[in-house]
Design an enzyme around this catalytic site. Structure first.
Site, mmCIF file in Angstrom:
data_model
loop_
_atom_site.group_PDB
_atom_site.id
_atom_site.type_symbol
_atom_site.label_atom_id
_atom_site.label_comp_id
_atom_site.label_asym_id
_atom_site.label_seq_id
_atom_site.Cartn_x
_atom_site.Cartn_y
_atom_site.Cartn_z
ATOM 1 N N ASP A 234 -27.606 -8.311 -6.827
ATOM 2 C CA ASP A 234 -28.652 -7.392 -6.396
ATOM 3 C C ASP A 234 -28.057 -6.006 -6.192
ATOM 4 O O ASP A 234 -27.613 -5.638 -5.118
ATOM 5 C CB ASP A 234 -29.270 -7.918 -5.096
ATOM 6 C CG ASP A 234 -30.708 -7.470 -4.961
ATOM 7 O OD1 ASP A 234 -31.199 -6.796 -5.887
ATOM 8 O OD2 ASP A 234 -31.332 -7.790 -3.942
ATOM 9 N N LYS B 212 -35.670 -16.599 -9.897
ATOM 10 C CA LYS B 212 -35.555 -15.866 -8.632
ATOM 11 C C LYS B 212 -35.446 -16.808 -7.427
ATOM 12 O O LYS B 212 -36.023 -17.890 -7.419
ATOM 13 C CB LYS B 212 -36.786 -14.961 -8.448
ATOM 14 C CG LYS B 212 -36.973 -13.941 -9.550
ATOM 15 C CD LYS B 212 -35.943 -12.852 -9.528
ATOM 16 C CE LYS B 212 -36.158 -11.860 -8.444
ATOM 17 N NZ LYS B 212 -36.725 -10.606 -8.834
ATOM 18 N N CYS C 243 -30.060 -6.173 32.755
ATOM 19 C CA CYS C 243 -30.625 -6.452 34.072
ATOM 20 C C CYS C 243 -29.447 -6.685 35.017
ATOM 21 O O CYS C 243 -28.493 -7.372 34.665
ATOM 22 C CB CYS C 243 -31.489 -7.704 33.981
ATOM 23 S SG CYS C 243 -31.713 -8.529 35.553
ATOM 24 N N ASP D 55 0.832 -1.212 0.000
ATOM 25 C CA ASP D 55 0.000 0.000 0.000
ATOM 26 C C ASP D 55 0.866 1.261 0.000
ATOM 27 O O ASP D 55 0.553 2.248 -0.657
ATOM 28 C CB ASP D 55 -0.893 0.025 1.252
ATOM 29 C CG ASP D 55 -1.967 -1.038 1.178
ATOM 30 O OD1 ASP D 55 -2.022 -1.745 0.156
ATOM 31 O OD2 ASP D 55 -2.740 -1.160 2.159
ATOM 32 N N ASP E 172 0.647 4.453 -2.448
ATOM 33 C CA ASP E 172 0.433 5.822 -1.966
ATOM 34 C C ASP E 172 1.533 6.759 -2.457
ATOM 35 O O ASP E 172 1.274 7.897 -2.823
ATOM 36 C CB ASP E 172 0.405 5.851 -0.425
ATOM 37 C CG ASP E 172 -0.780 5.077 0.126
ATOM 38 O OD1 ASP E 172 -1.717 4.819 -0.661
ATOM 39 O OD2 ASP E 172 -0.761 4.727 1.324
ATOM 40 N N TYR F 173 -21.773 -7.896 -16.998
ATOM 41 C CA TYR F 173 -22.537 -9.076 -17.403
ATOM 42 C C TYR F 173 -23.018 -9.042 -18.844
ATOM 43 O O TYR F 173 -23.586 -10.007 -19.317
ATOM 44 C CB TYR F 173 -23.708 -9.352 -16.462
ATOM 45 C CG TYR F 173 -24.684 -8.213 -16.253
ATOM 46 C CD1 TYR F 173 -25.411 -7.683 -17.299
ATOM 47 C CD2 TYR F 173 -24.881 -7.699 -14.985
ATOM 48 C CE1 TYR F 173 -26.303 -6.651 -17.093
ATOM 49 C CE2 TYR F 173 -25.785 -6.665 -14.769
ATOM 50 C CZ TYR F 173 -26.491 -6.146 -15.822
ATOM 51 O OH TYR F 173 -27.362 -5.132 -15.620
HETATM 52 S S1 IVH Z 1 -28.465 -9.525 -18.041
HETATM 53 C C1 IVH Z 1 -31.022 -8.062 -21.517
HETATM 54 N N1 IVH Z 1 -27.099 -10.535 -16.055
HETATM 55 O O1 IVH Z 1 -31.130 -7.832 -13.383
HETATM 56 C C2 IVH Z 1 -30.504 -8.647 -20.281
HETATM 57 N N2 IVH Z 1 -28.716 -8.877 -15.549
HETATM 58 O O2 IVH Z 1 -34.072 -7.964 -14.035
HETATM 59 C C3 IVH Z 1 -29.764 -7.697 -19.459
HETATM 60 N N3 IVH Z 1 -28.820 -8.257 -13.197
HETATM 61 O O3 IVH Z 1 -31.503 -4.725 -14.885
HETATM 62 C C4 IVH Z 1 -29.503 -8.118 -18.098
HETATM 63 N N4 IVH Z 1 -27.238 -9.616 -12.506
HETATM 64 O O4 IVH Z 1 -29.532 -5.004 -13.353
HETATM 65 C C5 IVH Z 1 -28.066 -9.667 -16.415
HETATM 66 N N5 IVH Z 1 -25.779 -11.484 -14.426
HETATM 67 C C6 IVH Z 1 -26.729 -10.627 -14.782
HETATM 68 C C7 IVH Z 1 -27.375 -9.797 -13.843
HETATM 69 C C8 IVH Z 1 -28.372 -8.937 -14.270
HETATM 70 C C9 IVH Z 1 -28.119 -8.677 -12.137
HETATM 71 C C10 IVH Z 1 -29.902 -7.261 -13.122
HETATM 72 C C11 IVH Z 1 -29.734 -6.144 -14.109
HETATM 73 C C12 IVH Z 1 -31.056 -6.030 -14.816
HETATM 74 C C13 IVH Z 1 -31.962 -6.860 -13.960
HETATM 75 C C14 IVH Z 1 -33.007 -7.523 -14.815
#
Ligand code: IVH
Length: 695
Positions: A136, A333, A445, A51, A55, A244
């Protein structure tokens, strides 16, 4: 004033061409060095330089930029610290819209998805899917021209987002300039900005200390941190970015597989999710989903599902889109970790150390995979911060295995007849005085073992498996024994008579006999288990083992000074103080005497010199998440066997204990050809030396 004296109104001297040339070269060098060091640290998780060196180079670059302002570029590593606050965010139009994904909630939805894809493609063979965790966080688009980051934007409504370039520059894992020499003239990379769980916990902890409102979850914290007009605030938050997908590309041809495009992004300096895989067909997707669902709680970041994408780009184009979502991808999901319910009541519970905790009684709600009807409210400060009242609609969060929490009040749903929550003036169980130690949020307590609640919890702990291990002495029996006034202290357990025990509810003659036998059997134990069973604050299993190995004799331990205590592995000043004050308390001394008099004993341990300990002279490093014990516990065991535990891997390391999500340390250990123990092998090693991690 003579002419050769500089005046304030003189123009700044123009640097000599020669000096400027030298500075330009050095600035470029420093950009490269700092960018590589940054990539090694934040993306590869494997620091390449100390580090202090980073710096020093950073300071040198800042000084050169002050001296020669023309050399200050937008993509300079110094620009990561944040810029002047904005008045508002500018709008950005996405040339390629940022779409969202269709969701799948049950296994059958995935099978249907795979069938739809196969039918449309008229594919004979199984489809290849790229699988990635659904992070997320917040979707962002990053635009690079000539390899330099020139614009970053939020998704917004998919067509128009906000320009958050200044904020994005502060995210350390985003390259300001792509690595390597060959990049497309125009490249748009898309991905998710998220806040790792550890940063989220630290941020909320800080908010609590400063009496500020905490963020509900890491996603909100990431969003709140990104949508700051003052990018210095964003810079102070620890955000990460994982790419992604590709947005647009001009002037270059990218690979034809999604997984290969991501691999190329990795070479340009981006984080690629380590869990990404390519699988075949619906069955492959299902088994990936199952594996990741199990891992979910151990990942360093929150995910709310899995994204499955047809891997072949040509096939993606063939499938196209329907309304706002692609036909070639789906988000499967996980069960939601947050739900809304009603706070029916608040009760106050007294724990083993006397801490009084407000517990929310809720209308049962299904969240994080289980039905929840209680949640912690921590303490009074938290209740004030939340502004919660009985009768309110609240948001409950249950992430992983952690205790469900009330994270927010839904004010719009507040009815007129809500009630204020009052903290009890005395202990709700024994009516002793309550006290709040200065600088502590907890009210306790003062009744000690006089308090029925503390007594119950202390005895449950005493009897538990890792302590005296009294088989058959479950929570319900302890509660009855205390309620019937049959035990006031630990030693009373050893005086229990058959008549007393067999009268207890749900305890027949046979179980009563068995219970008395287990109580008798528990008398022979180890010093470590005995110490742990006493419930000294901060003394867990591993610390108790270290105390045992260091002092060997309880008579020496109870007289140990502060200096002698902190000489023990794993014992710091706080733990040492807790131990000192525990043994200084006459009541505790008589508890120990009483137990020894009732026959509790442990075989003498011979003083093992350092050389005699099985792992003496060996240095271990522990990394990653262990599923069966904490990392500190693992370190304590190793130290108890005579090993040294270091924090970084080097050629001097004997072996690496690598749990889940072991990152750069694992890589380094592999590179050095060191012995690597996964959790099972480590448990095996412990058991070879007589340590059962479950005890
Ligand atoms: S692909 C056209 N890959 O999920 C497809 N999305 O519900 C574009 N997200 O708005 C998205 N991880 O913010 C993709 N590995 C992943 C992802 C991802 C999170 C989110 C992204 C998107 C939302 C869709």
């Amino acid at each position: 004033m003579s002419h050769d004296q500089p005046s304030l109104f003189d123009e700044l001297p123009t640097p000599k061409a020669e000096d400027l040339k030298k500075a330009t070269i050095r600035v470029q060098q420093l950009h490269d060095l700092l960018n590589h060091a940054n990539h090694a640290y934040y993306v590869l998780d494997d620091p390449s330089i100390p580090d202090a060196e980073y710096d020093r180079m950073f300071r040198e670059l800042s000084e050169l930029e002050t001296l020669y302002p023309v050399l200050l570029a937008n993509d300079s590593p110094t620009q990561r610290v944040g810029a002047a606050p904005l008045a508002k965010f500018e709008q950005v139009t996405h040339e390629v819209p940022m779409l969202s994904l269709d969701n799948a909630f049950v296994d059958e939805d995935m099978v249907d998805f795979d069938r739809r894809v196969s039918d449309r493609l008229v594919a004979g063979a199984e489809i290849e899917y790229a699988c990635e965790p659904k992070l997320d966080g917040i979707a962002v688009s990053l635009l690079y021209e000539g390899g330099v980051l020139i614009r970053a934007a939020t998704r917004g409504d998919g067509s128009t987002g906000e320009n958050i370039t200044q904020n994005i520059r502060t995210v350390a894992s985003i390259p300001l300039k792509l690595l390597g020499d060959v990049h497309p003239p125009v490249l748009e990379v898309r991905g998710e900005v998220y806040m790792p769980k550890s940063s989220f916990d630290a941020l909320n902890e800080k908010a609590r200390l400063n009496d500020e409102k905490a963020f509900v979850n890491p996603r909100n914290a990431a969003a709140g941190s990104l949508r700051q007009l003052d990018s210095k605030i964003t810079a102070s938050r620890r955000l990460e970015f994982c790419c992604y997908s590709l947005g647009r590309v001009e002037g270059a041809v990218l690979p034809e597989q999604h997984s290969e495009i991501l691999a190329q992004f990795g070479r340009w300096g981006f984080i690629i999710n380590a869990e990404s895989r390519v699988v075949l067909g619906a069955a492959g997707c299902q088994s990936y989903y199952d594996k990741l669902a199990e891992k979910r709680n151990y990942l360093a970041y929150e995910i709310d599902g899995i994204v499955f994408k047809v891997n072949d780009i040509g096939r993606q184009q063939q499938l196209g889109f329907i309304s706002r979502a692609p036909r070639w991808a789906i988000a499967r999901k996980f069960p939601a970790q947050e739900e809304m319910t009603i706070l029916d009541d608040v009760e106050f519970q007294v724990g083993r150390t006397g801490a009084i905790t407000p517990v929310a009684r809720l209308k049962p709600v299904f969240v994080g995979g289980v039905t929840v009807s209680n949640a912690t409210l921590h303490n009074m400060d938290e209740i004030k911060r939340l502004g919660v009242r009985v009768g309110d609609t609240v948001i409950i969060r249950r992430a992983g295995d952690v205790i469900p929490k009330v994270v927010k009040v839904v004010l719009e749903k507040r009815p007129e007849d809500t009630c204020d929550i009052q903290f009890p003036k005395c202990c709700p169980v024994c009516e002793s005085r309550v006290e709040r130690v200065e600088d502590e949020a907890i009210t306790r307590c003062t009744g000690g073992l006089f308090c029925g609640a503390q007594r119950k919890e202390a005895i449950k702990h005493f009897a538990s498996r890792k302590a005296m291990d009294i088989d058959g002495l479950g929570d319900k029996i302890v509660e009855q024994l205390v309620d019937e006034n049959l035990i006031k202290s630990f030693a009373d357990l050893y005086l229990l008579k058959f008549d007393e025990v067999s009268k207890l509810e749900r305890l027949g003659e046979k179980s009563a006999k068995n219970l008395l036998t287990s109580i008798e059997d528990s008398k022979t134990t180890t010093l470590a288990k005995f110490l742990y069973s006493l419930g000294i604050r901060e003394v867990g299993v591993a610390t108790a083992l270290n105390l045992q190995n260091h002092f060997l004799d309880i008579r020496v331990l109870v007289k140990a000074s502060f200096e002698e205590l902190i000489a023990v592995d794993d014992v710091g000043p706080i733990v040492a103080k807790r131990i000192l004050s525990f043994f200084a308390e006459p009541h505790n001394q008589s508890v120990i005497d009483g137990l020894i008099k009732s026959g509790v004993n442990w075989p003498n341990i011979e003083k093992k010199s350092q050389e005699q300990m099985p792992l003496t002279g060996k240095t271990y490093v522990v990394t990653g998440t262990l599923l069966h014990m904490g990392r500190d516990q693992a370190k304590g065991y190793l130290q108890g066997l005579g090993a040294k535990v270091a924090s970084s891997v080097s050629a001097k390391t004997h072996a690496l204990v690598a749990g889940e999500k072991a990152g750069s340390k694992l890589q380094k250990a592999q590179d050095l050809g060191l012995e690597i123990l996964d959790e099972n092998a480590f448990i095996e090693l412990l058991s070879q030396h007589g340590i059962n991690h479950e005890n």
